[in-house]
Design a protein around this motif. Structure first.
Motif, PDB file in Angstrom:
ATOM      1  N   GLU A  89      15.258  -0.475  -1.135  1.00 44.70           N
ATOM      2  CA  GLU A  89      16.434   0.889  -0.598  1.00 44.70           C
ATOM      3  C   GLU A  89      16.203   1.620  -1.387  1.00 44.70           C
ATOM      4  OE1 GLU A  89      16.945  -2.812  -2.860  1.00 44.70           O
ATOM      5  OE2 GLU A  89      18.182  -2.994  -0.852  1.00 44.70           O
ATOM      6  N   GLU A  90      15.638   1.991  -1.909  1.00 45.81           N
ATOM      7  CA  GLU A  90      14.757   3.176  -2.340  1.00 45.81           C
ATOM      8  C   GLU A  90      14.181   3.795  -1.014  1.00 45.81           C
ATOM      9  OE1 GLU A  90      14.686   2.700  -7.718  1.00 45.81           O
ATOM     10  OE2 GLU A  90      12.794   2.203  -5.943  1.00 45.81           O
ATOM     11  N   VAL A  91      13.711   3.071  -0.336  1.00 39.85           N
ATOM     12  CA  VAL A  91      12.551   3.193  -0.229  1.00 39.85           C
ATOM     13  C   VAL A  91      13.336   3.294   1.799  1.00 39.85           C
ATOM     14  CG1 VAL A  91      10.507   2.657   1.710  1.00 39.85           C
ATOM     15  CG2 VAL A  91       9.917   2.024  -0.442  1.00 39.85           C
ATOM     16  N   GLY A  92      13.752   3.187   1.677  1.00 41.06           N
ATOM     17  CA  GLY A  92      15.191   3.115   3.369  1.00 41.06           C
ATOM     18  C   GLY A  92      13.897   2.976   4.022  1.00 41.06           C
ATOM     19  N   GLU A  93      14.413   3.741   5.449  1.00 40.01           N
ATOM     20  CA  GLU A  93      13.345   3.657   6.832  1.00 40.01           C
ATOM     21  C   GLU A  93      12.161   3.315   6.357  1.00 40.01           C
ATOM     22  OE1 GLU A  93      14.474   2.118   9.450  1.00 40.01           O
ATOM     23  OE2 GLU A  93      12.452   3.050  10.111  1.00 40.01           O
ATOM     24  N   GLU A 184       7.890   6.914  -6.751  1.00 37.77           N
ATOM     25  CA  GLU A 184       8.595   6.071  -8.395  1.00 37.77           C
ATOM     26  C   GLU A 184      10.222   6.941  -8.907  1.00 37.77           C
ATOM     27  OE1 GLU A 184       5.198   6.264  -8.199  1.00 37.77           O
ATOM     28  OE2 GLU A 184       4.836   4.030  -7.978  1.00 37.77           O
ATOM     29  N   LYS A 185      10.964   6.829  -8.707  1.00 37.63           N
ATOM     30  CA  LYS A 185      11.781   7.284 -10.005  1.00 37.63           C
ATOM     31  C   LYS A 185      11.601   6.903 -10.853  1.00 37.63           C
ATOM     32  CE  LYS A 185      17.081   6.901  -9.061  1.00 37.63           C
ATOM     33  NZ  LYS A 185      18.568   6.478  -8.993  1.00 37.63           N
ATOM     34  N   HIS A 243       3.718   4.250  -2.929  1.00 41.74           N
ATOM     35  CA  HIS A 243       4.571   4.929  -2.434  1.00 41.74           C
ATOM     36  C   HIS A 243       4.379   6.369  -2.183  1.00 41.74           C
ATOM     37  CE1 HIS A 243       6.505   1.540  -3.592  1.00 41.74           C
ATOM     38  NE2 HIS A 243       6.040   1.544  -5.331  1.00 41.74           N
ATOM     39  N   ILE A 244       3.684   6.852  -1.916  1.00 42.49           N
ATOM     40  CA  ILE A 244       2.390   8.390  -2.164  1.00 42.49           C
ATOM     41  C   ILE A 244       3.887   9.505  -0.986  1.00 42.49           C
ATOM     42  CG2 ILE A 244       1.149   7.855   0.322  1.00 42.49           C
ATOM     43  CD1 ILE A 244      -0.700  10.236  -1.120  1.00 42.49           C
ATOM     44  N   LYS A 245       4.182  10.509  -2.099  1.00 41.69           N
ATOM     45  CA  LYS A 245       5.070  10.978  -1.355  1.00 41.69           C
ATOM     46  C   LYS A 245       4.752  12.302  -1.534  1.00 41.69           C
ATOM     47  CE  LYS A 245       9.173  10.272  -1.162  1.00 41.69           C
ATOM     48  NZ  LYS A 245       9.587  10.173   0.643  1.00 41.69           N
ATOM     49  N   ARG A 246       3.202  12.840  -2.256  1.00 45.34           N
ATOM     50  CA  ARG A 246       3.026  14.088  -2.167  1.00 45.34           C
ATOM     51  C   ARG A 246       1.789  13.481  -1.906  1.00 45.34           C
ATOM     52  NH1 ARG A 246       1.855  17.246  -6.710  1.00 45.34           N
ATOM     53  NH2 ARG A 246       1.398  19.529  -5.647  1.00 45.34           N
TER      54      ARG A 246
ATOM     55  N   MET B   1       9.666 -17.144   3.814  1.00 41.80           N
ATOM     56  CA  MET B   1       8.641 -16.079   4.585  1.00 41.80           C
ATOM     57  C   MET B   1       9.065 -14.621   5.152  1.00 41.80           C
ATOM     58  SD  MET B   1       5.773 -17.418   4.125  1.00 41.80           S
ATOM     59  CE  MET B   1       4.802 -16.402   4.807  1.00 41.80           C
ATOM     60  N   ALA B   2      10.369 -14.583   5.257  1.00 42.97           N
ATOM     61  CA  ALA B   2      11.120 -14.038   6.645  1.00 42.97           C
ATOM     62  C   ALA B   2      10.773 -12.365   4.894  1.00 42.97           C
ATOM     63  CB  ALA B   2      12.279 -14.306   7.229  1.00 42.97           C
ATOM     64  N   ASP B   3      11.117 -12.987   4.043  1.00 46.81           N
ATOM     65  CA  ASP B   3      11.453 -11.822   3.011  1.00 46.81           C
ATOM     66  C   ASP B   3       9.664 -10.947   2.797  1.00 46.81           C
ATOM     67  OD1 ASP B   3      12.190 -11.318  -0.520  1.00 46.81           O
ATOM     68  OD2 ASP B   3      12.540  -9.817   1.735  1.00 46.81           O
ATOM     69  N   ARG B   4       9.216 -11.675   2.890  1.00 51.03           N
ATOM     70  CA  ARG B   4       7.568 -11.917   2.803  1.00 51.03           C
ATOM     71  C   ARG B   4       6.986 -10.150   2.161  1.00 51.03           C
ATOM     72  NH1 ARG B   4       1.748 -14.020   5.644  1.00 51.03           N
ATOM     73  NH2 ARG B   4       0.480 -13.149   3.993  1.00 51.03           N
ATOM     74  N   THR B   5       7.600  -9.517   3.098  1.00 55.16           N
ATOM     75  CA  THR B   5       6.661  -7.936   2.746  1.00 55.16           C
ATOM     76  C   THR B   5       7.789  -7.407   2.149  1.00 55.16           C
ATOM     77  OG1 THR B   5       7.565  -7.206   5.022  1.00 55.16           O
ATOM     78  CG2 THR B   5       5.240  -8.364   4.996  1.00 55.16           C
ATOM     79  N   SER B   6       8.643  -7.666   2.788  1.00 54.06           N
ATOM     80  CA  SER B   6      10.474  -6.814   1.793  1.00 54.06           C
ATOM     81  C   SER B   6      10.657  -5.692   2.377  1.00 54.06           C
ATOM     82  CB  SER B   6      10.316  -6.197   0.553  1.00 54.06           C
ATOM     83  OG  SER B   6       9.652  -7.863  -0.527  1.00 54.06           O
ATOM     84  N   ILE B   7       9.719  -5.657   3.572  1.00 53.61           N
ATOM     85  CA  ILE B   7       9.994  -4.438   4.651  1.00 53.61           C
ATOM     86  C   ILE B   7      10.676  -4.741   5.603  1.00 53.61           C
ATOM     87  CG2 ILE B   7       8.699  -2.767   6.340  1.00 53.61           C
ATOM     88  CD1 ILE B   7       7.139  -2.075   4.068  1.00 53.61           C
ATOM     89  N   PRO B   8      11.308  -4.828   6.513  1.00 58.47           N
ATOM     90  CA  PRO B   8      12.088  -5.414   7.909  1.00 58.47           C
ATOM     91  C   PRO B   8      10.780  -5.211   8.697  1.00 58.47           C
ATOM     92  CG  PRO B   8      13.728  -3.530   7.334  1.00 58.47           C
ATOM     93  CD  PRO B   8      11.862  -3.247   6.128  1.00 58.47           C
ATOM     94  N   ARG B   9      10.196  -5.969   9.609  1.00 58.75           N
ATOM     95  CA  ARG B   9       8.923  -6.063  10.675  1.00 58.75           C
ATOM     96  C   ARG B   9       9.748  -5.905  12.120  1.00 58.75           C
ATOM     97  NH1 ARG B   9       4.251  -9.844   8.341  1.00 58.75           N
ATOM     98  NH2 ARG B   9       3.868  -9.432  11.228  1.00 58.75           N
ATOM     99  N   ARG B  10      11.142  -5.754  12.361  1.00 57.55           N
ATOM    100  CA  ARG B  10      11.602  -4.976  12.936  1.00 57.55           C
ATOM    101  C   ARG B  10      10.815  -4.451  13.945  1.00 57.55           C
ATOM    102  NH1 ARG B  10      15.903  -6.757  10.633  1.00 57.55           N
ATOM    103  NH2 ARG B  10      16.598  -4.834  10.067  1.00 57.55           N
TER     104      ARG B  10
END
Lengths: 395, 395
Positions: A89-93, A184-185, A243-246, B1-10
């Motif tokens: 959620e914090e990371v988003g797309e 990180e927050k 999570h590099i932002k800068r 396994m679908a949650d493996r990376t916690s990032i959508p693979r789409r």
């Protein structure tokens, strides 16, 4: 994940808890230890639960018996977070993730999608916590009592920082450091400088750094700094900002505590200070991964891994008599370059009894692991071959 | 396994079903297709469900967009079983698995534990089905309509067959083949020769073969032939016998159908026969993995993978105009040796419109992929660059 291979992993699991030195790990743990079985914390629930010694929710050490392969699979790679991992959620797309590039001729914010279109490379490099081996020191040290398992060999995919710099007109005059800041927050009410993840490395290091979005062919998991992480090949883990932002080219080092006083090498009892050496390049190191406790009499294959830090390896020797005599081991598999580790093997004939098995690596430049490693306040950088030896009972 | 990376693979998944050539795959499938979503069959339930085009329960193809990394993660590696995979119950205790070594001076049965104590090596090699690319042929062919995804780059760990042979006194005189036999149970009432997995390769190939128990640092999964598999670097997948129970040096080729008449290259309409070429060494090949369908105008990085079969690569070229002109691409990351593949990249500036993107690899020995590949009855070995090209819409 427990069923991942459909083959019980038990045969392959001999915990660090079984080694002669495990007492240290149990004696000094600063944070409450997690149960050694059952589910892993949610953010690393996709990892292989049996592969780890669990120091805390933020510190999972790969068991010594699990670590001998050329590439460390993502699901057995150790975990160490100075701040809790960012959430989806914090990371988003992920493709819309931005990093602000500063201290260049044309500073600007770039999205992950833009970085992916700019350039790409793949680099194999060891990720290793500065405190890996801390549990081997005889003096009391605070922090996770890592033995050998805060290390793994990873293939990173990302854009060379040099390509980003070139696209933005080059580094601003006067820059002496490259400074990365994590996204990180920071909890409210806390001075950000005391907890924020911001590390500076000498500016020349940018020539081999990459901004990585993939780890061993998978999108970078959040637990390892996804969607984008600074990878500084040959440098200790803390410099590989998650999570590099800068990413800023700066005249001064970061004012964050993690730069100013943490990760500084000093004598036992001294406080950390900016004039002490920072944990940058890794030193030459090796350790045996098999056998660790027991073996049958006769021929046995002694396996391990060796790394040169940022240098090619000249070789690695193995002793089965506690260092009285040494034999040259053989490297296994392809050489992935100076920042990677190399698995090694030596066939030995062992008679019944207890054998102290040690390994000792030497770089192409002629630096060899020392027998003893001097104590330092925080227990960083241990590469003494004697402490890393294992006592194996044969018979 | 679908949650493996916690990032959508789409974002990373663009199916072969999206390419211009997918019509062929849909038109001729011989076995009933699996649903393209939902759970995978039990024996591969640990794999990444979204990574595959599902031809049948025994044939899972890695999507073209999922395949560009240096090493193919185990959970996205394609699956192809000529017989159902052995179960954990059938296999029993992995270390007690036996293989009968015959046609040597001192033939005997060895356990996996004995093999592990004998010697060890690590080899990176491409595993590729003989029929990879079958879907690109214009004539109708039976068998899985693979496009590009019946291939992956794997690091295998195991004992060199040469070390086994040396330990058993050398190969018996007169042997012309090395014959491997799988341990799969043959259903009663069926002539074993019609279904058993038994392949013979020219005896000289034993010099680079290994008996492997590990794949990318994990114990060899049952779906990929665990606990022990013959790996024949540089040879098509069928020669890498799974669940190996017998390794014999023989004067004659196996009498099994899979050797005598299957995997034989012949003209369309002809029956398979032992005097036709068998699917042994792989040919030089490459394909683009990104972009596959769409790209924005301006700079785009074109990625792909290239393999030399059993030869080092001299280079790979990329065309963005259907082969009218070519530019030399750059290899990414460490070179894992002659049997591995190499990811490549070329930066291009693409104007709005449709671009046909192709790649063409050349070996160190000077063999280049052909533009067209001649039809053959079973659709084996397709390495024509034209059919592997993709039409990318830019704008």
């Amino acid at each position: 994940m427990a069923d991942r291979t459909s083959i019980p992993r038990r045969h392959f699991i001999v915990g660090a808890a079984g080694t002669a030195c495990a007492g240290a790990a149990l004696a000094t743990g600063a944070s409450p230890a997690l149960a050694q079985d059952g589910a892993l914390p949610d953010y690393v629930a996709w990892k292989e639960p049996d592969a780890f010694v669990r120091h805390s929710a933020q510190t999972l050490e790969t068991r010594r018996s699990e670590i001998g392969s050329l590439i460390t699979p993502n699901d057995v790679l150790f975990v160490r977070n100075n701040l809790p991992s960012m959430t989806a959620e914090e990371v988003g797309e992920p493709e819309a993730w931005t990093v602000s590039v500063e201290g260049v001729a044309e500073p600007r914010t770039m999205t992950l999608a833009e970085l992916k279109a700019l350039d790409v490379t793949q680099v194999a490099s060891v990720l290793q916590c500065s405190g890996n081996g801390r549990g081997f020191f005889e003096h009391e040290t605070s922090g996770s009592q890592w033995m050998t398992g805060a290390a793994g060999n990873v293939v990173w995919t990302g854009v060379p920082v040099a390509s980003v710099v070139a696209a933005l007109g080059g580094i601003a005059e006067g820059a002496r450091f490259m400074t990365g800041t994590g996204g990180e927050k920071i909890p409210e009410g806390i001075d950000p400088l005391t907890v924020m993840i911001e590390r500076s490395v000498p500016v020349a290091a940018h020539e081999r750094a990459i901004l990585a979005w993939e780890m061993n062919g998978e999108p970078l998991p959040l637990a390892h700094g996804g969607p984008l992480r600074l990878v500084q090949p040959g440098f200790y883990g803390v410099n590989n900002v998650k999570h590099i932002k800068r990413l800023a080219f700066t005249e001064e080092e970061s004012q964050a505590k993690i730069q100013q006083t943490s990760y500084r090498v000093r004598d036992v009892g001294e406080s950390g200070a900016p004039d002490q050496p920072s944990m940058y390049e890794m030193n030459v190191k090796s350790w045996v991964t098999h056998p660790l406790m027991e073996a049958e009499t006769g021929r046995v294959l002694i396996n391990g891994v060796a790394l040169g830090g940022a240098e090619d390896l000249a070789g690695v020797e193995v002793s089965t008599d506690g260092g009285a005599s040494w034999a040259e081991a053989r490297f296994l598999g392809p050489d992935l370059g100076p920042y990677a580790w190399r698995p090694f093997v030596l066939a030995a004939d062992l008679a019944a009894g207890t054998h102290r098995i040690a390994s000792r690596a030497t770089t192409a430049g002629g630096t060899t692991q020392p027998e003893e490693f001097p104590p330092n306040h925080r227990g960083y950088g241990h590469n003494g071959w004697s402490a890393h030896a294992v006592d194996v009972t044969v018979g």
